[in-house]
Scaffold this motif. Sequence first.
Motif, PDB file in Angstrom:
ATOM      1  N   ILE A   1       0.049   1.455   6.895  1.00 53.26           N
ATOM      2  CA  ILE A   1       0.145   1.063   5.484  1.00 53.26           C
ATOM      3  C   ILE A   1       1.148  -0.066   5.248  1.00 53.26           C
ATOM      4  O   ILE A   1       1.079  -0.760   4.239  1.00 53.26           O
ATOM      5  CB  ILE A   1       0.482   2.248   4.567  1.00 53.26           C
ATOM      6  CG1 ILE A   1       1.893   2.785   4.829  1.00 53.26           C
ATOM      7  CG2 ILE A   1      -0.551   3.335   4.692  1.00 53.26           C
ATOM      8  CD1 ILE A   1       2.366   3.742   3.751  1.00 53.26           C
TER       9      ILE A   1
ATOM     10  N   LYS B   1       0.381   5.757  -4.355  1.00 52.48           N
ATOM     11  CA  LYS B   1      -0.348   4.492  -4.239  1.00 52.48           C
ATOM     12  C   LYS B   1      -0.645   3.930  -5.626  1.00 52.48           C
ATOM     13  O   LYS B   1      -0.992   4.656  -6.541  1.00 52.48           O
ATOM     14  CB  LYS B   1      -1.658   4.724  -3.480  1.00 52.48           C
ATOM     15  CG  LYS B   1      -1.454   5.227  -2.055  1.00 52.48           C
ATOM     16  CD  LYS B   1      -2.782   5.549  -1.402  1.00 52.48           C
ATOM     17  CE  LYS B   1      -2.593   6.126  -0.016  1.00 52.48           C
ATOM     18  NZ  LYS B   1      -3.878   6.485   0.628  1.00 52.48           N
TER      19      LYS B   1
ATOM     20  N   ARG C   1       0.804  -1.224   0.000  1.00 55.20           N
ATOM     21  CA  ARG C   1       0.000   0.000   0.000  1.00 55.20           C
ATOM     22  C   ARG C   1       0.841   1.279   0.000  1.00 55.20           C
ATOM     23  O   ARG C   1       0.279   2.377   0.014  1.00 55.20           O
ATOM     24  CB  ARG C   1      -0.925   0.008   1.216  1.00 55.20           C
ATOM     25  CG  ARG C   1      -1.966  -1.088   1.196  1.00 55.20           C
ATOM     26  CD  ARG C   1      -2.638  -1.220   2.558  1.00 55.20           C
ATOM     27  NE  ARG C   1      -3.182   0.049   3.031  1.00 55.20           N
ATOM     28  CZ  ARG C   1      -3.386   0.332   4.316  1.00 55.20           C
ATOM     29  NH1 ARG C   1      -3.058  -0.557   5.250  1.00 55.20           N
ATOM     30  NH2 ARG C   1      -3.892   1.499   4.669  1.00 55.20           N
TER      31      ARG C   1
END
Length: 394
Positions: free
Chosen positions: A250, A356, A205
């Motif tokens: 993340i 991302k 991520r």
Amino acid sequence: MDKKVLVIGAGVAGPILALQLKKIGFDVEIFEARSEGNTKEGAFLGLTPNGLNVLKEFIDLKLLTKDYTPGSMKFFNSKGKQIAKLDTAYQKQQYGVETIQIKRANLTKYVRLAAKAAGIKIWYDKKFISYHEDNKQITANFADGTMVTGYIMLACDGMFSEVRKQLFPNTSALKYTKVISTGGYANVAELSEPLDSIRMNFGERGFFAYSVSDKGEVWWFNNYFREQEPKPKEIEKTLNTEIQAYLADIHQHDDPLFSKIIKNSHQILAYPIYDVPKLLHWYKGRVCLIGDAAHGISPHIGQGASLALEDTVVIAELLKLHKDYRPAFQFFQRERQSRVERVIKSARKVGNTKTKTNPVTAWFRDRLIGLFIKKQIKQLDWIYGWIFPLKNRN
């Protein structure tokens, strides 16, 4: 030639610029807003061959490898598989020097020591507030009431240049890019030995990069995307905690080593990234902007310091060639602007690859990045192999 030049800023470029000017006969003094003992420049930066080849005239480059990490990079996908490598060893043969990462505070210390050894005075606690000039001289005014007069003033006071605000108050407002450059230092038992490269990881991520210095300290960095521009109080008090929590979230499904580095960080750094507006002119009257003050750049390809160091060579050579500041300033911008704008564009492009990604773009990235890097090595020669020729400059 004994004309006095006022240099504003004693970061990386200021002292080297002063050394360049002293070499050609100018009388130079440097004025720095911070105190001499202020060593809060916690970030580290990349120095590439174009910058190192400017520095080596004034600094023993061996000093820079006493606390550093190499510039070579290895790239990994979210599964931990190496997908590409950018080895900088070729640079040594091609350019005589090789990319490294160094703490900004150490670099600043070395350039200031070099200036001091050359007899150049650096005045500290001199916060620039205004200036005025006439047809013979320029006078800089500082917050402590000091007034200093000189022939010209060269501003090396960085991205947030107060001199730029004074020169162009209506066109110098910075634009927040919604990206915060983050990084830090950590001590992790599994990473106590120096690494041969920076580990560039495209996680599930988010992006995360780290290396281990020659002193066994982990240096890491990534980008934090934040819609709301952080206020100064947030940067000082709460932003680091916010970033640490964000990174832990993340990277929770990535290599556990990432989380360990983040958790064991004894210092976390956060620097909002801004775009410096394109200026119609980098100079006005007896004042000229140098480095980030004129053309600030995002940190994605490590060219901020190196471009500023290139500037010091060019402005000094042009002042020597033309004898008068007016054509020198004009030719300086004409010579430098197209190059720095091209580098700025490249930096933004690289920064976009760290955002991302969805599974489809990640699949293509993992398979094509190796070819992209091989192509980039050839294309980077225009950056790393920079030389300033004096032909046809008048």
